[in-house]
Structures are given as C-alpha cells and as structure tokens.
Write an enzyme that holds these catalytic residues in place. Structure first.
Site, PDB file in Angstrom:
ATOM      1  N   ALA A   1      19.401  47.875 -12.495  1.00 12.14           N
ATOM      2  CA  ALA A   1      18.363  48.435 -13.377  1.00 12.14           C
ATOM      3  C   ALA A   1      18.126  49.910 -13.069  1.00 12.14           C
ATOM      4  CB  ALA A   1      17.073  47.649 -13.185  1.00 12.14           C
TER       5      ALA A   1
ATOM      6  N   GLY B   1      21.512  43.933 -11.598  1.00  9.87           N
ATOM      7  CA  GLY B   1      21.875  43.803 -13.007  1.00  9.87           C
ATOM      8  C   GLY B   1      23.354  44.057 -13.248  1.00  9.87           C
TER       9      GLY B   1
ATOM     10  N   GLU C   1      24.949  40.807 -12.613  1.00  8.60           N
ATOM     11  CA  GLU C   1      24.579  39.879 -13.696  1.00  8.60           C
ATOM     12  C   GLU C   1      25.396  40.175 -14.959  1.00  8.60           C
ATOM     13  OE1 GLU C   1      20.303  40.685 -13.170  1.00  8.60           O
ATOM     14  OE2 GLU C   1      20.044  38.535 -12.900  1.00  8.60           O
TER      15      GLU C   1
ATOM     16  N   GLU D   1      17.548  42.131  -5.355  1.00 11.58           N
ATOM     17  CA  GLU D   1      16.185  42.149  -5.912  1.00 11.58           C
ATOM     18  C   GLU D   1      15.123  41.688  -4.919  1.00 11.58           C
ATOM     19  OE1 GLU D   1      18.903  41.217  -7.397  1.00 11.58           O
ATOM     20  OE2 GLU D   1      18.933  42.017  -9.450  1.00 11.58           O
TER      21      GLU D   1
END
Ligand code: NAD
Length: 701
Positions: A61, A102, A105, A125
C-alpha cells in the site's frame, strides 16, 4: 507514469512504475487497471505478464494513503486482484526485489508466479498492528502449508523466494528464474507456453484448499502461544483467527471475515500508534530548511577517537556496513583492549551462528588501530567518543582540525556537552555535528543527529544519509543539555526518585511502568546502564543554582559504590553471573533513613499515579522541547522514545500517548501534581504549548 504497457508477439507486459517500490496508490492502481483492460480487449494478446519496474515488484500500500478514503477508492486493491484473477487470458506475475503486503496479495491474484532468486516475500501488516486486508490471510495458506503461512503472517518477516520454492507441496512459486536480469524474458516465455496450451480453467489460488491435518488442536495451541507472546497487541491473534478461517470457511466467507478483522484492527489505538511511528520514521529524515539539491558528501571511510564502550560500538556500526574504520586511542593497552572487544563481539556472533567466519574476518581486516592522528588524514568522517570532559574534547578537536582533509566531517558523541563550544575548537565549525549514539552502539537503533548553530546543510544531509547506510533511526535535535532523549529522561528519573521518597519501592515503580509497556523500569534500567553515569551528571547539574532538586537516594547508593549490575549491587542485589534483580534490604534501609531525615510519612502510592507521574514528566519536558524548537516535530520526540528508550511502540511515544489520553486530561493531572506533589512541584506547571493545545482542543504537530 505509474504503469507501463508493452505488447510484443501476443504477450502484454504491464510494468508497475511508481518508484521507488511501486506502492499501490490510487494513480498507480488506476493506470494499472486501465492497462489490464487494454490487454483484455486486444485480441492479439494471448497472455499478460505483470512485473515491477526498478528495485522490486511492489512493496504494498501507499503510506501516503493511510487512513484516507483514497486507499479504498476504486479501483482498490481488491478490485485489481479480482480483475487479474477473473482474466480469461493467463496472467503471470514476475517478481523480483521486494514483494510485500499488497504486492504479494496482487501476485497471489495472478494465475502463475515466476520469482527471481533473492526476492523478499512477506506480509508485514502485523508490524503496523493490522492483518493483510486484501485476501493475504486466505490465499497464502492455500499455496503454502498452513503453518508456514501462519508464521509468515504472524511474524511479518519476509522470506526469500528460493526458500519458499523449496517448501514441500508449495504452490506459490511456479518457477524460479535463473537471475533477476533474466526474470522478464523467462516470465514472457512462461506466459507464452501457458498461452499456447491454455487450460480451459485457469488456476485460481482461491480454488485451492487450506487444510491443517490437526487444525482442531493446532489452532487453540497457536492462539495460546501467540496470545502469550503479544499480550498488548490484538493483531497477532487476529492473524491466527484469520488463517483458521481459511481452513474452516468458504473462500468468500473467509475474505469477508478478513475484512471485518482488518477494519476492526485499523481502529485500535495499538495500530494507530504503530502507524504513527512508521510515518514518524519517514518524516524524521526531512529537514524543513534543507535547500533543494543539497548533496550529501560520500562517506567511504571513518575515524573513531576512543576505543571505550561507545567507540568500539560505533566502530562496529560502521564495520557492519562495510565502511573501513581507523580507531585511535591514547595508549597501546587501551587500543588493544578496544580491538579485542570488537573481535570478541564478532566471535560471539559467529559462535551463535549470527555471523559467518568470513564476514568476521572481512570486518577485522578493514579495522585499522592507531595511536597517531595523522592516520585520520584520509577519513571522510571522524567520530569522537573520548571522555566526557570539555578539556578532552578540546584537545581532540584541535588535533582533528590539524590533520583532517578539507570537507571531512567531525562528529562528537557527547551526551551532555555543548556541541557549539566543541565546534568552536576547530577552524571549520560548519563541518562539526553531534552524532549521539546509544549504548550498545552496534545494536541500538536510535541516533540523535545534533545540529549545531554552524552545522552546514551538507553535513546534516550527510549525517542523515549515513544513518541510513549504517541502519540507524536518525532524529535531528537542536543543541541543549541532554538533547531530546536524555533531557526528557532526566525528568522521568527525577519523578522516579521522588516516588521512593514518598512511599514506593524500586520494584513497585519498575513493575508499574513495565506493566504499562516499558521494556524496563527506571531502576532496572539504571542498574544496567551504571548508576555512576547519572551520579556524575547530577553532580555537574548541582552546580547550577536554578537546578531542580533530586531525591537524595540515588547519590547515597553511589556513595556506597552500588553502581548496578557491574558491581553486583545497585537498586537491586545481583547474584554472581546472574541478571535477576532481587529486592535489596540495604536499599530499603537507605530509602527509609532518607524518609526519616526528610520527615516524610510514607504513603501508599497507586500504580496509576506512578505511571502518570513518570509518563507525564516525559510529556511536559517533551512539550518544552517542541516549543523551543529543539525537536522539529512531535513525532520526532515519539520516535526517540520508542527507538531509544523502550517506550512501548504500540502506545506511539509519549506525545502521541498524551493525545490518546486527551491533552486536557493530561494538563489537569499535571495541575493536581503541581498543587499536591512532593519535590520540585514547579516542574509540574504545564508547558506553555501543552496548555495552549489543551485549551484549544488542538494537537501536537
Ligand atoms: P569510556 O570511558 O568507556 O571510553 C572512553 C575512551 O576514550 C577510553 O578508552 C579512553 O582511553 C579514550 N580516550 C580518552 N581520552 C582520549 C583522547 N584524548 N584521545 C583518544 N582516546 C581517548 O567512555 P564511553 O562510555 O565510551 O563514552 C565516550 C563518550 O560517549 C562520552 O562523551 C560519553 O558521554 C558519550 N556517550 C556515552 C554513552 C554511554 O552509554 N556510555 C552513550 C552515549 C554517549
């Protein structure tokens, strides 16, 4: 440009192009989605390769979007992942460098994954008090065995791609490329192969099963152990819960549960505090008045003056980053002792398997011991770590001025002396800066960069760049007695002493603040650091007629040589070779006698009062420091305390914590202490800035 599109021979290569690490901010997501649609609608395109430009695939992110609606603005990360997953053309992720959060992901949403060797893959995270929020907890256990996935998610630590490729039965790494350089070509070939023999159903991670053979016993066990290891933090336990969900719920339900857990964690004070410190670290390297284009000077070699406790630690901090060190002492014996300390520290690391024997040898080869200042002639920087006496500093800096080349930086590691006065001993005060390392300097992350009145921007910029090279967390401080950290801890320790005079015991004070989350209470910490250090400082301060008084107890302990662990006795007793702090009858008697002399009747002091007195002492002094401009921003002060003084990171540092309590409430408590407390009650007059913000309902900036 945030995404690049390139089509050749039926393969579309979409490159994430948001330097330095392709964070998935809104603009990048939008451009990337446009490129995916373009590939989908072009009949000539048979397969898509997704790769990261520059140093890595994607670090996740965009921190600039933290807590802002931009992070969820469409196309958000979940949408991008669905877009890739539902593509009717095969999508191959080509991963090098970093593939975190991210980024991983996103790669898990692709149909195939080719990794370059050495890529760092992880879901960090949890370090921000969160869980992965875009399917990471549901997809990773489907491509790895559940326990490996859980370890990665709970620890947040990245793992190298080749290690992951070697896990039995793993489905994360479809192919390892020969090198980073060949990654793109190999991924394109891979994409062409799968496109030419395209299966009717492309593989989707979501369709795999997440199974633990003994889930019914494993997950309760994992919750127990993770819960015990992370008492004050909800995120690690939520990670376990989410991974368990992947084994018990459908993929869609697991995804929905992950989102709920993520949203809950985002609102917790722990996550807000951790994210505050994460942003604080990035903000700390920015200096408001730094002219654009200021170029740091290259640092290819360092000199160190003094091979004592700090000098040897600082030398190792440089050596560990491959910077050659010339180490100077006044006498052969002290020099040999310093070199032996460095050698022994590395040998111990080799023995523990933390360092290779080759690295140990390499580091010792670039260490040059000397007794002659002339050997500093080639050094780009010299750090002084000699005795804490101004006459010694004067001698050293005059010598440095004599021998050093033009442009060399002179740094002092002084804890309490005036950096401006030290600079005045040279003919080039603009090249002088304070570099205040913490003990042990090869381990502790914090580095206060002390900016003197004359320190040049180039020297400041070099110091901040150097901090990054030697992997320190740098915070700029102005010149004052104790700089940011020690000036604040002085007030914390003063309150700790008063609490003893009034009725508490060292163990009660330590336990109360450790329960609050500090790594170590003030008395255990002093025993570790050496009580004589504070004694010397107090003696010097006592010469100032305006100085606030201290409890007399710490001096009394030093008068009977109770210096702490190094003398086997301090605030606590220590058994030979052991570090357990045992309550001491001798200390209790010194405290009792002192109370009698003062005519104080001991009272029962609550743990709540102990925590408030200690923490608000930091807050009040911190507010003065901010108001005086010694620190540029409140988050610098929080960072100093979290990185260097054991303040619980999940409480965000003293000033952030004060805001969570409410500045109004903090000021009210200070007023109560001002009117009722024993000792230097005038300290409790709330700092001007604190009073102002509390009255306005404002926040620290
Ligand atoms: P130390 O006594 O362990 O080491 C000082 C070394 O400097 C000794 O080996 C001594 O022989 C040498 N020395 C003295 N005069 C010298 C000279 N003229 N030229 C060359 N070498 C000389 O002390 P330390 O704890 O390493 O502290 C060094 C400096 O670092 C001090 O300024 C201290 O305030 C500062 N500091 C200490 C700490 C700490 O926790 N000890 C933390 C931060 C900063």
């Amino acid at each position: 440009m945030t995404s690049l599109y390139n089509a050749t021979d039926g393969i579309a290569v979409i490159t994430l192009a948001n330097p330095p690490l392709n964070a998935l901010g809104y603009e990048t997501r939008r451009a990337f989605a446009t490129d995916v649609h373009k590939a989908a609608s072009d009949d000539q395109i048979k397969a898509i390769v997704v790769i990261g430009g520059g140093r890595g695939f994607c670090a996740g992110a965009d921190i600039g979007e933290f807590d802002s609606p931009e992070s969820l603005r469409e196309p958000n990360l979940m949408t991008l992942i669905s877009l890739l997953e539902s593509s009717s053309k095969p999508v191959v992720a080509a991963v090098h460098g970093v593939c975190l959060g991210g980024g991983l992901e996103l790669a898990l949403g692709c149909h195939y994954r080719v990794f370059a060797p050495g890529a760092l893959v992880g879901l960090p995270e949890v370090k921000l008090g969160l869980i992965p929020g875009a399917g990471g907890t549901q997809r990773l256990p489907r491509v790895l065995d559940v326990e490996s996935a859980l370890n990665m998610i709970v620890s947040g630590e990245p793992i190298k791609s080749e290690q992951l490729a070697a896990l039995p039965g793993q489905k994360l790494v479809d192919k390892l490329s020969v090198s980073t350089e060949s990654l793109l070509n190999e991924a394109v070939d891979y994409a062409r192969d799968v496109a030419s023999d395209c299966p009717a159903h492309l593989p989707h991670v979501r369709d795999l099963k997440s199974k633990h053979p003994e889930g019914a016993t494993f997950f309760p066990f994992a919750k127990n152990s993770v819960g015990a290891a992370s008492k004050s933090l909800p995120a690690p336990l939520e990670c376990v819960g989410a991974v368990e969900d992947s084994t018990t719920l459908s993929f869609e339900d697991g995804l929905a549960a992950e989102r709920r857990r993520f949203t809950y964690l985002q609102s917790t004070p722990q996550s807000q505090s951790l994210r505050h410190l994460f942003l604080a670290e990035r903000a700390a390297s920015k200096v408001a008045d730094m002219p654009q284009g200021t170029v740091p000077r290259p640092i290819g070699s360092a000199g160190i003056v003094g091979a004592g406790m700090m000098g040897t630690g600082i030398a190792m901090a440089f050596l560990n980053s491959g910077i050659p060190v010339t180490l100077l002492e006044t006498a052969r014996e002290a020099l040999d002792k310093g070199v032996a300390t460095i050698d022994a520290t590395y040998a111990a690391q080799v023995k523990k398997g933390k360092l290779s024997a080759t690295k140990h040898q390499e580091r010792m080869t670039i260490l040059k011991p000397t007794l002659a200042y002339e050997d500093f002639a080639h050094c780009d920087i010299v750090v002084e770590a000699a005795y804490e006496e101004i006459s010694v500093k004067e001698k050293v800096f005059r010598e440095l001025d004599r021998v050093a080349k033009p442009g060399a930086i002179f740094a002092t590691n002084t804890s309490t002396l005036d950096v401006n006065q030290i600079a005045s001993f040279t003919s080039r005060p603009s090249d002088v800066v304070g570099l205040h390392f913490f003990s042990p300097a090869n381990v502790m992350k914090l580095l206060e960069v002390v900016r003197g009145a004359a320190t040049s921007h180039a020297v400041l910029a070099t110091s901040l760049a150097l901090a990054k090279t030697i992997r320190k967390t740098a915070v700029v401080s102005g010149v004052c007695d104790g700089f940011i950290g020690n000036r604040m801890i002085e007030e914390y320790l003063r309150q700790a002493g008063y609490l003893l005079d009034e009725g508490a015991s060292p163990a009660q004070v330590d336990k109360a603040i450790e329960k609050f989350g500090f790594a170590m209470g003030p008395f255990r910490m002093s025993d570790l650091a050496g009580n004589d250090i504070g004694w010397a400082i107090r003696k010097r301060r006592a010469l100032n007629p305006d100085a606030l008084p201290y409890s007399r107890v710490p001096d009394r302990l030093c008068e009977v040589a109770r210096f702490g662990q190094k003398t086997g006795a301090g605030w606590y007793d220590y058994k030979p070779g052991k570090r357990d702090a045992l309550p001491s009858d001798v200390v209790s008697k010194v405290i009792d006698d002192n109370r009698r002399e003062l005519g104080v009747t001991p009272r029962k002091i609550s743990d709540e009062e102990i925590v408030q007195r200690l923490v608000y002492a930091l807050v009040n002094e911190g507010a003065h420091i901010l108001d005086e401009g010694i620190a540029a921003r409140a988050s610098d002060i929080d960072l100093v305390y979290a990185a260097g003084y054991g303040f619980p990171a999940w409480r965000g540092g003293p000033l952030h914590y004060a805001q969570t309590v409410g500045l109004y409430n903090v000021v009210e408590a200070m007023r109560t202490f001002e009117s009722t407390s024993y000792g230097a009650s005038k300290f409790w007059k709330p700092a001007r800035l604190l009073e102002l913000l509390a009255a306005e309902g404002g926040k620290f900036a």
